[in-house]
Design an enzyme around this catalytic site. Structure first.
Site, PDB file in Angstrom:
ATOM      1  N   CYS A 175      67.198  36.098  21.676  1.00 30.09           N
ATOM      2  CA  CYS A 175      66.463  37.000  21.023  1.00 30.09           C
ATOM      3  C   CYS A 175      64.960  36.695  20.868  1.00 30.09           C
ATOM      4  O   CYS A 175      64.414  36.418  19.846  1.00 30.09           O
ATOM      5  CB  CYS A 175      67.143  37.199  19.549  1.00 30.09           C
ATOM      6  SG  CYS A 175      68.520  37.967  19.458  1.00 30.09           S
TER       7      CYS A 175
ATOM      8  N   ARG B  89      62.148  27.015  32.903  1.00 34.28           N
ATOM      9  CA  ARG B  89      60.886  27.158  33.603  1.00 34.28           C
ATOM     10  C   ARG B  89      60.109  28.738  33.515  1.00 34.28           C
ATOM     11  O   ARG B  89      58.954  28.655  33.233  1.00 34.28           O
ATOM     12  CB  ARG B  89      61.082  26.861  34.978  1.00 34.28           C
ATOM     13  CG  ARG B  89      61.744  25.608  35.245  1.00 34.28           C
ATOM     14  CD  ARG B  89      61.664  24.926  36.575  1.00 34.28           C
ATOM     15  NE  ARG B  89      60.509  24.453  36.949  1.00 34.28           N
ATOM     16  CZ  ARG B  89      59.344  25.228  37.660  1.00 34.28           C
ATOM     17  NH1 ARG B  89      59.997  26.357  38.429  1.00 34.28           N
ATOM     18  NH2 ARG B  89      58.313  25.059  38.173  1.00 34.28           N
TER      19      ARG B  89
ATOM     20  N   GLU C  90      57.761   8.526  43.954  1.00 33.87           N
ATOM     21  CA  GLU C  90      58.627   8.946  42.715  1.00 33.87           C
ATOM     22  C   GLU C  90      58.977  10.401  43.006  1.00 33.87           C
ATOM     23  O   GLU C  90      58.625  11.378  42.172  1.00 33.87           O
ATOM     24  CB  GLU C  90      57.975   8.722  41.416  1.00 33.87           C
ATOM     25  CG  GLU C  90      57.634   7.183  41.334  1.00 33.87           C
ATOM     26  CD  GLU C  90      56.707   7.242  39.929  1.00 33.87           C
ATOM     27  OE1 GLU C  90      56.281   8.156  39.361  1.00 33.87           O
ATOM     28  OE2 GLU C  90      56.482   5.949  39.570  1.00 33.87           O
TER      29      GLU C  90
ATOM     30  N   TYR D 208      64.490  20.205  36.959  1.00 30.20           N
ATOM     31  CA  TYR D 208      63.908  20.764  35.903  1.00 30.20           C
ATOM     32  C   TYR D 208      64.984  21.974  35.533  1.00 30.20           C
ATOM     33  O   TYR D 208      64.150  23.115  34.939  1.00 30.20           O
ATOM     34  CB  TYR D 208      62.488  21.032  36.204  1.00 30.20           C
ATOM     35  CG  TYR D 208      61.648  19.838  36.596  1.00 30.20           C
ATOM     36  CD1 TYR D 208      61.760  18.657  35.847  1.00 30.20           C
ATOM     37  CD2 TYR D 208      61.201  19.742  37.849  1.00 30.20           C
ATOM     38  CE1 TYR D 208      61.078  17.503  36.290  1.00 30.20           C
ATOM     39  CE2 TYR D 208      60.652  18.566  38.278  1.00 30.20           C
ATOM     40  CZ  TYR D 208      60.558  17.571  37.545  1.00 30.20           C
ATOM     41  OH  TYR D 208      59.636  16.557  38.030  1.00 30.20           O
TER      42      TYR D 208
ATOM     43  N   ARG E 288      61.328  16.658  42.480  1.00 32.08           N
ATOM     44  CA  ARG E 288      61.443  18.292  42.887  1.00 32.08           C
ATOM     45  C   ARG E 288      61.978  18.426  44.342  1.00 32.08           C
ATOM     46  O   ARG E 288      62.688  19.343  44.705  1.00 32.08           O
ATOM     47  CB  ARG E 288      60.271  19.300  42.239  1.00 32.08           C
ATOM     48  CG  ARG E 288      60.558  20.535  42.501  1.00 32.08           C
ATOM     49  CD  ARG E 288      59.264  21.334  42.356  1.00 32.08           C
ATOM     50  NE  ARG E 288      58.280  20.946  41.217  1.00 32.08           N
ATOM     51  CZ  ARG E 288      58.144  21.351  39.904  1.00 32.08           C
ATOM     52  NH1 ARG E 288      58.872  22.420  39.511  1.00 32.08           N
ATOM     53  NH2 ARG E 288      57.347  20.900  39.106  1.00 32.08           N
TER      54      ARG E 288
HETATM   55  N1  LLP Z   1      56.533  10.533  38.481  1.00 33.94           N
HETATM   56  C1  LLP Z   1      55.851  10.831  37.439  1.00 33.94           C
HETATM   57  C2  LLP Z   1      55.180   9.634  36.495  1.00 33.94           C
HETATM   58  C3  LLP Z   1      56.266  12.132  36.756  1.00 33.94           C
HETATM   59  O1  LLP Z   1      55.666  12.172  35.413  1.00 33.94           O
HETATM   60  C4  LLP Z   1      56.804  12.891  37.762  1.00 33.94           C
HETATM   61  C5  LLP Z   1      56.859  14.448  36.858  1.00 33.94           C
HETATM   62  C6  LLP Z   1      57.168  12.778  38.850  1.00 33.94           C
HETATM   63  C7  LLP Z   1      57.251  11.395  39.123  1.00 33.94           C
HETATM   64  C8  LLP Z   1      58.081  13.714  39.613  1.00 33.94           C
HETATM   65  O2  LLP Z   1      57.356  14.702  40.124  1.00 33.94           O
HETATM   66  P1  LLP Z   1      57.732  15.834  41.019  1.00 33.94           P
HETATM   67  O3  LLP Z   1      58.020  15.078  42.268  1.00 33.94           O
HETATM   68  O4  LLP Z   1      59.043  16.179  40.396  1.00 33.94           O
HETATM   69  O5  LLP Z   1      56.884  16.813  41.214  1.00 33.94           O
HETATM   70  N2  LLP Z   1      59.123  20.365  34.144  1.00 33.94           N
HETATM   71  C9  LLP Z   1      58.248  20.783  35.022  1.00 33.94           C
HETATM   72  C10 LLP Z   1      57.816  19.637  35.697  1.00 33.94           C
HETATM   73  C11 LLP Z   1      57.455  18.313  35.049  1.00 33.94           C
HETATM   74  C12 LLP Z   1      57.120  17.103  35.992  1.00 33.94           C
HETATM   75  C13 LLP Z   1      56.673  15.843  35.046  1.00 33.94           C
HETATM   76  N3  LLP Z   1      56.548  14.794  35.873  1.00 33.94           N
HETATM   77  C14 LLP Z   1      58.866  21.878  36.231  1.00 33.94           C
HETATM   78  O6  LLP Z   1      59.762  22.283  35.657  1.00 33.94           O
HETATM   79  O7  LLP Z   1      57.824  22.291  36.683  1.00 33.94           O
END
Ligand code: LLP
Length: 419
Positions: free
Chosen positions: A343, A314, A275, A372, A278
């Site tokens: 603000c 972020r 999954e 994100y 990023r």
């Molecule tokens: N699978 C599940 C169950 C997840 O909760 C997430 C991310 C992913 C896959 C994808 O993860 P990645 O490969 O993108 O690291 N808003 C935060 C990041 C939150 C991630 C939440 N879950 C930021 O801007 O850093």
């Protein structure tokens, strides 16, 4: 590697000069590169070459734009969704239902029913309570939901606390020491085919060791579940691979990640699900912004840009670093505080940052904003939602309209009794 680079002194997205986009669409605007998305999709898939049986499900939460999802659908990617809204987007982008995986601790009965009706490929169950509810809904609809049980392995991912998900006190999954018993109970329910386990310990991981620890624990659990007579055919390893926001950051490559996965899982004899979010979308997007004005500060000047914490949350939320660069660097540098117009002091992208020299009216970008970024925007300070653009070679298209403050206000009403 991405496709945002200087050509003849002007930053381009692929072959499109960013000033052309600013001129046509206005600022702030998110700009995505199709070639970068495709490259990342390929590099990630190639990294997993040694894993024969797999589904790569893009984490829609990282960038749910329909055009972005379409690019990834064309790359053969499925979707990891965490809400009914994300599922609708994945389906609308043409992703086959059987390639959709539904994660998340708070799936509502309506979301579960809609996902059953759409015949998605897999539910990642996050609790015994959810599993029982899902089983009852599926049985009542005469369906069998394909499921895994998400395990909380109690491993510290070594990332920011707010994006860490695999420690015992985090809300995600079932405690690994109760997994056998919960698995047994859920596997006996009509309506579900509990065919495996899932894990995701956090995001922006800069080190493979915690992932390997979590996968190792999962391997032990698989053995013991099989020992108890359960057929384990599918394992979801989540996402989490980090990207370099700063030039000094050097997260593991997809190839290194893939080699570790292949080594740890080689005897599992299962179909694997991934999954990534990023690592696919992060460096495939920038937030293009214009300098409103430069204000003298006590120490460094404030470069006030027209993007703000509502557009790119972020830095305010996680203290995250985003590289900031001029679209037409003039060769000079400055040390500045980069801030938005909102603000509150939290609307600060960087303090004391060494960056290109900028003056009022200049264009600049926040890099690594493809994941994100737009998806976490709000309309705080009644600023509306920024537009999104997808570049493909020498052409570009607006793939999300700017929603201005007026359109948001149009959805509000003053009741008669206040008139
Ligand atoms: N699978 C599940 C169950 C997840 O909760 C997430 C991310 C992913 C896959 C994808 O993860 P990645 O490969 O993108 O690291 N808003 C935060 C990041 C939150 C991630 C939440 N879950 C930021 O801007 O850093």
């Amino acid at each position: 590697m991405d496709h945002f680079a200087l050509k003849n002194g002007v930053m381009h997205a692929e072959d499109v000069p960013l000033p052309d986009i600013a001129e046509a669409v206005g600022t702030p605007v998110y700009v995505y590169s199709r070639a970068t998305l495709e490259r990342h999709a390929k590099v990630f898939r190639d990294g997993l070459e040694a894993v024969p049986d797999k589904l790569i499900a893009f984490a829609v939460k990282s960038n749910p734009n329909l055009a972005v999802l379409r690019v990834l659908q064309q790359q053969g990617y499925g979707a990891d969704v965490v809400s009914g809204g994300e599922m609708r987007r994945a389906l609308a982008a043409g992703i086959a239902p059987e390639k959709i995986v539904f994660s998340g601790v708070g799936k509502t009965a309506i979301e579960i029913q809609d996902a059953l009706d759409a015949r998605i490929g897999q539910f990642n169950i996050e609790s015994e309570e959810e599993g029982l509810e899902l089983a009852a809904l599926a049985a009542a609809s005469g369906r069998t939901a394909q499921c895994t049980l998400r395990i909380n392995p109690d491993v510290d991912a070594g990332t920011h606390d707010k994006i860490s998900t695999g420690k015992a006190d985090n809300k995600f999954g079932v405690p690994i020491d109760q997994a056998g018993q919960i698995f047994g109970k859920l596997a006996g329910q009509d309506g579900v085919n509990l065919r495996g386990v899932a894990v995701h310990i956090g995001s922006q991981l800069g080190d493979l060791a915690p992932l390997e620890r979590a996968f190792g624990k999962l391997g032990e659990l698989i053995k013991s579940l099989r020992g108890a007579g359960h057929a384990i055919t599918h394992v979801d390893l989540g996402g989490g691979l980090g990207v370099p926001y700063h030039k000094d950051e050097n997260p593991p490559s997809p190839a290194e990640y893939g080699a570790m996965v292949a080594r740890v899982t080689k005897d599992w004899g299962v179909s694997l699900i991934f999954e990534p979010g990023r690592v696919i979308a992060g460096n495939a997007g920038v937030l293009l912004t214009r300098v409103v004005r430069v204000k003298r500060g006590i120490n460094d000047p404030f470069v006030i840009v027209d993007a703000a914490m509502n557009d790119l949350a972020r830095p305010a939320l996680y203290g995250a670093y985003h590289d900031f660069a001029a679209v037409k660097p003039n060769g000079k540098g400055m040390t500045a505080n980069i801030v938005g117009p909102i603000c509150e002091t939290g609307d600060t992208f960087a303090m004391g940052r060494d960056c290109d020299h900028l003056t009022s009216g200049d264009l600049a970008v926040f890099r690594t904003a493809g994941a994100y970024g737009a998806t976490m925007a709000s309309s705080y300070n009644s600023r509306g939602f920024v537009a999104e653009v997808l570049v493909d070679g020498g052409k570009f298209a607006v793939v999300a309209d700017r929603i201005d403050a007026g359109a948001i206000m149009d959805a509000e009403r003053v009741p008669d009794w206040l008139a």
